[in-house]
Write an enzyme that holds these catalytic residues in place. Structure first.
Site, mmCIF file in Angstrom:
data_model
loop_
_atom_site.group_PDB
_atom_site.id
_atom_site.type_symbol
_atom_site.label_atom_id
_atom_site.label_comp_id
_atom_site.label_asym_id
_atom_site.label_seq_id
_atom_site.Cartn_x
_atom_site.Cartn_y
_atom_site.Cartn_z
ATOM 1 N N HIS A 213 0.896 -1.168 0.221
ATOM 2 C CA HIS A 213 0.148 -0.015 0.030
ATOM 3 C C HIS A 213 0.889 1.140 0.109
ATOM 4 O O HIS A 213 1.985 1.192 0.594
ATOM 5 C CB HIS A 213 -0.912 0.040 1.096
ATOM 6 N N CYS A 244 -8.145 -1.659 3.252
ATOM 7 C CA CYS A 244 -8.762 -2.698 3.992
ATOM 8 C C CYS A 244 -9.883 -2.159 4.971
ATOM 9 O O CYS A 244 -9.680 -1.262 5.747
ATOM 10 C CB CYS A 244 -7.719 -3.204 4.559
ATOM 11 N N ASN A 253 -4.040 1.197 -2.067
ATOM 12 C CA ASN A 253 -3.342 0.270 -2.531
ATOM 13 C C ASN A 253 -2.440 0.695 -3.772
ATOM 14 O O ASN A 253 -2.697 1.679 -4.449
ATOM 15 C CB ASN A 253 -4.228 -0.429 -3.352
#
Length: 305
Positions: A213, A244, A253
């Site tokens: 990430h 998440c 991401n």
């Protein structure tokens, strides 16, 4: 380095349809999800995390998993993966025509309970059963060790604890093992060290994958560090969307376009069309209703005069 890189392909696993969308505020229709996947395939993606077969109550945005899989383009060489945590999920995924099942083991106890309502050891035993059922059905398996570089609740994660999980997962014979920096805590030296230590356990024949990430602007640096130690497969998300939903502020991401631009400028090949990815990101922003973090989508590829 450059000559060796030209002979090496970097494989991109596109995760925006699942890991990207599950934490995004937008609620795409099934048709829009299928359109996204169709555009990704057209841009050259051959490995796509399309959805997840988990409880719709836990992740309502993936409730249409079967409908999505019924409509995705089926082309030779294109493989679709999905998340599944139990026998029911495996049964649904196999019926939907999934090519690969991905499991997740969280490296810290607190996060494991919050993410999967199970301890680390319980999650490993679940994976042992799930992966066995997937293999029996002729479906490939990959398993991700989440929060391998840091936990949003427990802080630092001891690399020795991660390696103990690796040792147990090797016994389940996955087709691939992934180390994930779920909250963007990793830095290059930690990435190199943990991958090298993992390689000594799994041996030279088990493929490894990185999931990074860009939460704290280290995603691309960590991919470069992974390349240095022979890891050539990475999860990326179009536009950099996602995160998440069970980890506070775990956004970012690493963007597919940014990764493709970087590794191809380094001399590696990806098989992806950067202009098509950028065009798809522009379309994606319209569907999502908000801008995305990708920088290459804004700046465009480096001009070749």
């Amino acid at each position: 380095m450059t000559q060796a890189a030209k002979q090496q392909r970097v494989q991109i696993v596109e995760v925006s349809p699942r890991d990207g969308l599950q934490a995004d505020p937008a609620n795409l229709t099934t048709a829009e999800k299928v359109e996204l996947i169709t555009r990704l395939v057209a841009a050259g993606n051959s490995r796509i995390e399309a959805t997840s077969f988990v409880s719709p109550k836990a992740v309502p945005k993936m409730a249409d998993a079967a409908e999505v899989m019924a409509a995705v383009p089926r082309r030779e060489g294109v493989k679709y993966s999905a998340l599944a945590f139990n026998a029911q999920g495996i049964e649904r995924a196999v019926a939907a025509g999934i090519d690969e099942i991905n499991g997740v083991i969280v490296a810290s106890e607190t996060f494991s309970h919050r993410n999967q309502n199970a301890s680390v050891s319980e999650s490993i035993e679940r994976w042992r059963l799930v992966s066995g059922e997937a293999r029996a059905a002729g479906v490939a398996t990959s398993v991700t060790i989440s929060a391998a570089f840091g936990c949003p609740y427990d802080g630092e994660v001891d690399p020795a604890a991660v390696l103990r999980i690796v040792e147990q997962l090797v016994d389940t014979e996955p087709d691939e093992l992934c180390l994930a920096d779920t909250i963007g805590a990793a830095v290059p030296n930690l990435v190199r060290d943990l991958f090298v230590a993992t390689q000594t356990i799994v041996g030279p024949d088990m493929p490894l994958r990185g999931h990074f990430h860009n939460t704290r602007s280290t995603g691309l640096a960590n991919i470069s560090a992974s390349l240095d130690v022979g890891v050539f497969t990475f999860d990326t998300s179009l536009g950099g969307v996602g995160g998440c939903p069970f980890a506070p502020r775990a956004t970012g991401n690493v963007p597919t376009e940014d990764v493709v631009h970087m590794v191809e400028r380094m001399g590696y090949s990806t098989g992806l069309s950067l202009p098509d990815l950028i065009a798809t990101t522009e379309w994606f922003e319209g569907v999502l209703g908000h801008a995305v973090p990708s920088l290459v989508a804004k700046a465009g590829p480096f001009p070749r005069l």
